[in-house]
Design an enzyme around this catalytic site. Sequence first.
Site, PDB file in Angstrom:
ATOM      1  N   LYS A  15     103.047 -24.623  29.031  1.00  0.00           N
ATOM      2  CA  LYS A  15     102.789 -24.515  27.592  1.00  0.00           C
ATOM      3  C   LYS A  15     103.387 -23.255  26.998  1.00  0.00           C
ATOM      4  O   LYS A  15     104.103 -23.297  26.012  1.00  0.00           O
ATOM      5  CB  LYS A  15     101.274 -24.544  27.339  1.00  0.00           C
ATOM      6  CG  LYS A  15     100.688 -25.937  27.504  1.00  0.00           C
ATOM      7  CD  LYS A  15      99.205 -25.961  27.212  1.00  0.00           C
ATOM      8  CE  LYS A  15      98.513 -27.021  28.048  1.00  0.00           C
ATOM      9  NZ  LYS A  15      97.959 -26.540  29.320  1.00  0.00           N
ATOM     10  N   ASN A  63     101.148 -24.426  41.653  1.00  0.00           N
ATOM     11  CA  ASN A  63     100.300 -23.460  42.378  1.00  0.00           C
ATOM     12  C   ASN A  63      99.839 -24.013  43.719  1.00  0.00           C
ATOM     13  O   ASN A  63      99.497 -25.189  43.843  1.00  0.00           O
ATOM     14  CB  ASN A  63      99.048 -23.138  41.552  1.00  0.00           C
ATOM     15  CG  ASN A  63      99.370 -22.320  40.324  1.00  0.00           C
ATOM     16  OD1 ASN A  63     100.207 -22.709  39.505  1.00  0.00           O
ATOM     17  ND2 ASN A  63      98.728 -21.176  40.192  1.00  0.00           N
ATOM     18  N   LYS A 104     106.002  -7.487  37.523  1.00  0.00           N
ATOM     19  CA  LYS A 104     105.955  -6.455  36.488  1.00  0.00           C
ATOM     20  C   LYS A 104     104.966  -6.839  35.408  1.00  0.00           C
ATOM     21  O   LYS A 104     104.655  -8.015  35.231  1.00  0.00           O
ATOM     22  CB  LYS A 104     107.328  -6.308  35.840  1.00  0.00           C
ATOM     23  CG  LYS A 104     108.368  -5.696  36.725  1.00  0.00           C
ATOM     24  CD  LYS A 104     109.614  -5.406  35.922  1.00  0.00           C
ATOM     25  CE  LYS A 104     110.797  -5.221  36.853  1.00  0.00           C
ATOM     26  NZ  LYS A 104     112.042  -5.673  36.280  1.00  0.00           N
ATOM     27  N   ARG A 120     112.535  -9.154  43.199  1.00  0.00           N
ATOM     28  CA  ARG A 120     111.992  -7.967  42.505  1.00  0.00           C
ATOM     29  C   ARG A 120     110.469  -7.936  42.631  1.00  0.00           C
ATOM     30  O   ARG A 120     109.849  -8.968  42.933  1.00  0.00           O
ATOM     31  CB  ARG A 120     112.375  -7.997  41.016  1.00  0.00           C
ATOM     32  CG  ARG A 120     111.767  -9.166  40.267  1.00  0.00           C
ATOM     33  CD  ARG A 120     111.962  -9.070  38.764  1.00  0.00           C
ATOM     34  NE  ARG A 120     111.515 -10.288  38.107  1.00  0.00           N
ATOM     35  CZ  ARG A 120     110.295 -10.487  37.653  1.00  0.00           C
ATOM     36  NH1 ARG A 120     109.377  -9.546  37.760  1.00  0.00           N
ATOM     37  NH2 ARG A 120     109.955 -11.621  37.069  1.00  0.00           N
ATOM     38  N   THR A 144     104.990 -23.937  36.703  1.00  0.00           N
ATOM     39  CA  THR A 144     104.932 -23.386  38.058  1.00  0.00           C
ATOM     40  C   THR A 144     103.825 -24.088  38.845  1.00  0.00           C
ATOM     41  O   THR A 144     102.679 -24.124  38.412  1.00  0.00           O
ATOM     42  CB  THR A 144     104.657 -21.868  38.035  1.00  0.00           C
ATOM     43  OG1 THR A 144     103.486 -21.614  37.269  1.00  0.00           O
ATOM     44  CG2 THR A 144     105.829 -21.107  37.470  1.00  0.00           C
ATOM     45  N   GLU A 165     103.206 -19.127  43.027  1.00  0.00           N
ATOM     46  CA  GLU A 165     103.597 -20.108  42.012  1.00  0.00           C
ATOM     47  C   GLU A 165     105.086 -20.412  42.129  1.00  0.00           C
ATOM     48  O   GLU A 165     105.908 -19.505  42.106  1.00  0.00           O
ATOM     49  CB  GLU A 165     103.309 -19.551  40.628  1.00  0.00           C
ATOM     50  CG  GLU A 165     101.902 -19.002  40.508  1.00  0.00           C
ATOM     51  CD  GLU A 165     101.481 -18.771  39.077  1.00  0.00           C
ATOM     52  OE1 GLU A 165     102.240 -19.127  38.157  1.00  0.00           O
ATOM     53  OE2 GLU A 165     100.384 -18.241  38.882  1.00  0.00           O
TER      54      GLU A 165
END
Length: 218
Positions: free
Chosen positions: A74, A82, A160, A157, A80, A132
């Site tokens: 959404k 889970n 964040k 990475r 993703t 995810e």
Amino acid sequence: MDDVIGVAMVMDDVRGSSEDPEEPIVRWTCQPMRVTTYATFVKLAGRSFHSVMSTKLPHFAEGEVVKGFGRGSKELGIPTANYPESVVDNLPKEMPLGVYYGWGSVDDGEVYKMVLSVGWNLYYKNTKKSMETYLMHTFNEDFYGSKLKVVMLGYIRPMKDFSSLDELVKAIENDIYVAKQKLDQPENLKYKTNNFFSPSGGKGNEEAETNGPSHISR
Ligand SMILES: Cc1cc2nc3c(=O)[nH]c(=O)nc-3n(C[C@H](O)[C@H](O)[C@H](O)COP(=O)(O)O)c2cc1C
Ligand SMILES: Nc1ncnc2c1ncn2[C@@H]1O[C@H](COP(=O)(O)OP(=O)(O)O)[C@@H](O)[C@H]1O
């Protein structure tokens, strides 16, 4: 102490040690680290991260797709899938939180490129660790309850905290770009046809034996 040239960042708990109400609860301080040369310092820091990665990747995981927090599709335009807590809990503890790339399949179907986040979703202030996966394919419908297999091959990475949703989306789009390039490289491409993805379900380790240890969570 003329052989001390490295500096480690250390988090101090300073609660109650200051009169200043603006004082943060924790404070980062620098502490010297004993190394003889700058080259050694760089090598040690790099090696500890690299050695963890090289013993933990590739990581093979398999589990049922469960409901997440309902924000992926959404809000982000990037759905993703889970994993349940049991699969998340099976990740080796030393594996850094962050964004990984690899391959994934649903119900032993076609194998697609994927990016996967492991973490607490700092942007949403989640308190529960999650795994995810975004598969680089347009599916006709959701696949909750299906079996999702992934092999995590590389690290992109750390997670964040972003100041806007737009920044989070841009970062994920960049992750997808990076993953696409990496997965076209022969050493990663070969995992697309790994026995792990066959319906009979190899453990993935057969291929990995030549690359070092691998781990599976089911
Ligand atoms: C490749 C990728 C990178 C992500 N990076 C971050 C991140 O740096 N910070 C963050 O808070 N969440 C990150 N997320 C998690 C998203 O915030 C998450 O997918 C979103 O909250 C949807 O959650 P849901 O599917 O459980 O509803 C990332 C997700 C993916 C797939
Ligand atoms: N390309 C895709 N990658 C991952 N999941 C997808 C994809 N296309 C559809 N889905 C479906 O979307 C769901 C994720 O949607 P999302 O809005 O993130 O909800 P949730 O918070 O329940 O995980 C997945 O569980 C899966 O069923």
